[in-house]
Design a protein around this motif. Structure first.
Motif, mmCIF file in Angstrom:
data_model
loop_
_atom_site.group_PDB
_atom_site.id
_atom_site.type_symbol
_atom_site.label_atom_id
_atom_site.label_comp_id
_atom_site.label_asym_id
_atom_site.label_seq_id
_atom_site.Cartn_x
_atom_site.Cartn_y
_atom_site.Cartn_z
ATOM 1 N N GLU A 177 -8.502 5.604 -6.379
ATOM 2 C CA GLU A 177 -9.143 6.499 -7.139
ATOM 3 C C GLU A 177 -8.124 6.273 -8.170
ATOM 4 O O GLU A 177 -7.914 5.909 -8.813
ATOM 5 N N LEU A 178 -6.733 6.202 -7.047
ATOM 6 C CA LEU A 178 -5.630 5.545 -8.022
ATOM 7 C C LEU A 178 -5.777 4.512 -8.452
ATOM 8 O O LEU A 178 -5.023 4.335 -9.834
ATOM 9 N N GLY A 179 -6.247 3.325 -7.271
ATOM 10 C CA GLY A 179 -6.523 1.677 -8.641
ATOM 11 C C GLY A 179 -7.646 2.279 -10.104
ATOM 12 O O GLY A 179 -7.376 1.055 -10.866
ATOM 13 N N ARG A 221 -8.160 -2.328 -3.949
ATOM 14 C CA ARG A 221 -7.535 -1.383 -4.269
ATOM 15 C C ARG A 221 -7.245 -1.992 -6.072
ATOM 16 O O ARG A 221 -7.282 -1.484 -7.169
ATOM 17 N N ASP A 259 -7.349 7.786 -1.548
ATOM 18 C CA ASP A 259 -6.631 7.993 -2.690
ATOM 19 C C ASP A 259 -6.523 6.983 -3.550
ATOM 20 O O ASP A 259 -5.987 6.618 -4.588
ATOM 21 N N HIS A 260 -5.746 5.309 -2.537
ATOM 22 C CA HIS A 260 -5.928 3.908 -2.519
ATOM 23 C C HIS A 260 -6.710 3.833 -3.839
ATOM 24 O O HIS A 260 -5.857 3.255 -5.455
ATOM 25 N N ARG A 263 -7.811 4.943 -12.051
ATOM 26 C CA ARG A 263 -6.871 5.885 -12.295
ATOM 27 C C ARG A 263 -7.515 5.885 -14.110
ATOM 28 O O ARG A 263 -7.850 6.505 -15.048
ATOM 29 N N LEU A 290 0.529 -1.296 0.117
ATOM 30 C CA LEU A 290 0.227 -0.460 -0.031
ATOM 31 C C LEU A 290 0.848 1.265 0.044
ATOM 32 O O LEU A 290 1.844 1.097 0.393
ATOM 33 N N PHE A 291 -0.071 2.134 -0.063
ATOM 34 C CA PHE A 291 0.839 3.588 -0.114
ATOM 35 C C PHE A 291 -0.002 4.287 1.186
ATOM 36 O O PHE A 291 -0.487 4.794 1.407
ATOM 37 N N PRO A 292 1.303 4.014 2.272
ATOM 38 C CA PRO A 292 0.685 4.333 3.864
ATOM 39 C C PRO A 292 1.191 6.312 4.178
ATOM 40 O O PRO A 292 -0.205 5.911 4.809
ATOM 41 N N ARG A 293 1.149 6.699 3.027
ATOM 42 C CA ARG A 293 1.229 8.124 3.452
ATOM 43 C C ARG A 293 -0.027 8.403 3.001
ATOM 44 O O ARG A 293 -0.744 9.655 2.510
ATOM 45 N N LEU A 294 -1.082 7.742 1.739
ATOM 46 C CA LEU A 294 -1.796 7.929 0.947
ATOM 47 C C LEU A 294 -3.164 7.435 1.669
ATOM 48 O O LEU A 294 -2.914 6.369 1.777
#
Lengths: 286, 240
Positions: free
Chosen positions: B105-107, B153, B102-103, B109, B94-98
């Motif tokens: 949204e990015l998935g 995600r 956001d996860h 994209r 994962l992206f720990p600071r997002l």
């Protein structure tokens, strides 16, 4: 009133430092490499601005967008054709990248020496100052500090509030995770390096408006940027803003009371203190 | 499997190496649309490398990998994701600071806006706890929530095949079951599942069929029921 004046100067200088450090931080955050050629890009853009402003008589600020785009493209090409092949091939990619950017720094400095010689130069631009409520605002420093702060703030907003910016943060926090979202991590790295170098160039334009520069100043700026991101936390954008302002203020105060040498040595003293007291600062925050 | 419709995922004769070490030797397997298939094996059997190779994170030296009949081996990983392979990597990545939002949204994209909205409401219905945590950073979630987010995600990429690398790792049995309970919903939506699992009982409970791996080879395969009563499966695990 004196302290307030030092505060104003310190914050303006800090604004400029934010840009100098944030561009290095961006490249470090995404690629995990410290770009030792950072100061080389700053100096090259600064001296180009000097040449441009003195030959054309135009405002050095005209160079700002040009330097950002041209050097940004150069940075992207350097990433694609020099950094990336190395990172893929070398086992100790971090060490190899240090050597690469170290060598690149020499190339940039020599290039600047051949083009413009080794004299310290500064741009005679906005040598006036404004008075406001009893405080002096040095025009050049004000413009430079404010421009730098606005550019840094734009970077922050782009990174945190747009999908393309978040993709870059995602790729820096987990390349595998980013790939599993369909993000082209290779391209993100190229863009990040390009933007980092472009911002260093923008910083160079704003620096020469305020300070005298020579090609051999390159390493001073690399070190300055490194000190700031070490203080603020590697890959930590808000921490770097705080560290930049702190350093700007400290230098402004130290310079007034103890002279230019104190101002010069201060960043390194701070770095030493942090290394001794908080060594965990040198690990990238998760 | 009907002859006119190719399998969702077909791996054939794949040989793969990580550095100088050959990890996969002549691996072949098939996952049909809507099917859940497990890859079982002890630690180091090559399960993670197999999934990473399918996802394009590792390039196979030999062999073909087909997604609904189209060869995808050798494509860059982000292209494989966009082609329809969702990967829930080992360690979740994962992206720990997002944030959770956001996860998602990015998935999503690379999906069309309407599709993205549908996928988002689907995964949030499936993992209701993520809706409560939508603004929270991934690094602050519990292990179970992180696993759900990793799956969510991957589902946002609208996959036709979902690769899950040991989703049970580090989770309490109750939470593992709640993760596995989502499989039937996914399969109804036509998603094929390939699950790498170290735990024999968990893997066989969650899948229709399974392959057993040992030292980079597939040594046994069959339906979950067949393998559950096959003593050779346990032998493989114990290294006999």
């Amino acid at each position: 009133m004196l302290l307030l004046q030092l505060l104003v100067n310190g914050i303006l200088l800090g604004g400029l430092y934010v840009l100098i450090a944030q561009s290095l931080n961006l490249i470090f955050g995404v690629m995990g490499i410290v770009n030792l050629a950072h100061g080389g890009f700053i100096v090259l853009a600064g001296l180009f601005t000097y040449w441009f402003a003195t030959t054309s008589g135009l405002s050095p600020l005209f160079v700002l967008p040009l330097a950002f785009v041209a050097m940004g493209l150069a940075g992207a090409l350097i990433e694609r054709f020099l950094v990336e092949p190395l990172m893929l091939r070398e086992r100790r990619a971090d060490l190899a990248s240090l050597m690469l950017t170290f060598g690149l720094s020499f190339v940039l400095v020599q290039l600047a020496l051949n083009l413009w010689g080794s004299d310290f130069v500064s741009v005679p631009y906005l040598q006036s100052s404004y008075r406001f409520r009893g405080l002096n605002f040095d025009a050049a420093l004000s413009i430079s500090g404010v421009f730098a702060a606005v550019i840094s703030a734009s970077l922050y907003v782009w990174l945190n509030y747009t999908l393309s910016g978040k993709s870059l943060l995602a790729a820096s926090q987990s390349p595998t995770g980013a790939l599993s979202c369909g993000i082209d991590v290779g391209r993100v790295r190229m863009v990040a390096f390009g933007i980092g170098v472009g911002l260093a160039a923008a910083a160079g334009v704003l620096v020469i408006v305020v300070l005298a520069l020579a090609p051999q100043s390159a390493n001073d700026f690399t070190l300055l940027a490194f000190v700031i991101i070490a203080l603020g936390g590697l890959g930590n954008y808000l921490g770097v803003v705080a560290a930049s302002l702190l350093l700007g203020l400290a230098q402004s105060v130290a310079g007034y009371f103890w002279g230019g040498n104190a101002e010069y040595v201060l960043p390194y003293l701070l770095l030493l203190l942090v290394m001794v007291a908080r060594p965990q600062r040198f690990r990238q925050s998760p | 499997m009907t002859e006119d419709r190719p399998a969702a995922l077909a791996v054939e004769g794949v040989v793969a190496a990580v550095g100088p070490l050959k990890i996969l030797q002549d691996v072949s397997l098939v996952v049909n649309a809507g099917e859940a298939v497990a890859v079982l094996g002890a630690n180091g059997a090559g399960k993670t490398t197999l999934l990473r190779t399918i996802a394009g994170l590792n390039i196979p030296r030999e062999g073909t990998i087909r997604l609904h009949g189209e060869a995808i081996e050798g494509l860059p990983a982000h292209r494989i994701t966009r082609a329809g392979i969702g990967h829930v990597p080992s360690g979740r990545e994962l992206f720990p600071r997002l944030s959770v939002g956001d996860h998602l949204e990015l998935g999503g994209r690379f999906s069309l806006p309407a599709r993205r909205a549908l996928l988002r409401s689907r995964v949030l219905d499936m993992f209701a706890v993520l809706r409560e945590r939508i603004g929270q950073r991934a690094g602050t979630l519990s292990g179970g929530e992180q696993q759900m987010l990793a799956i969510a995600r991957a589902l946002m990429t609208d996959p036709r095949v979902l690769l899950l690398d040991e989703p049970s790792m580090g989770l309490a049995p109750k939470i593992v079951l709640s993760v596995f309970e989502t499989f039937p919903i996914l399969r109804e939506q036509g998603v094929a599942i390939l699950l790498a699992e170290q735990s024999l009982s968990l893997g066989l409970a969650a899948a229709d069929r399974a392959y057993v791996m040992d030292h980079g080879r597939i040594v046994l395969s069959g339906t979950a029921a067949e393998l559950a009563s096959d003593s050779r499966v346990a032998d493989t695990y114990l290294g006999r």
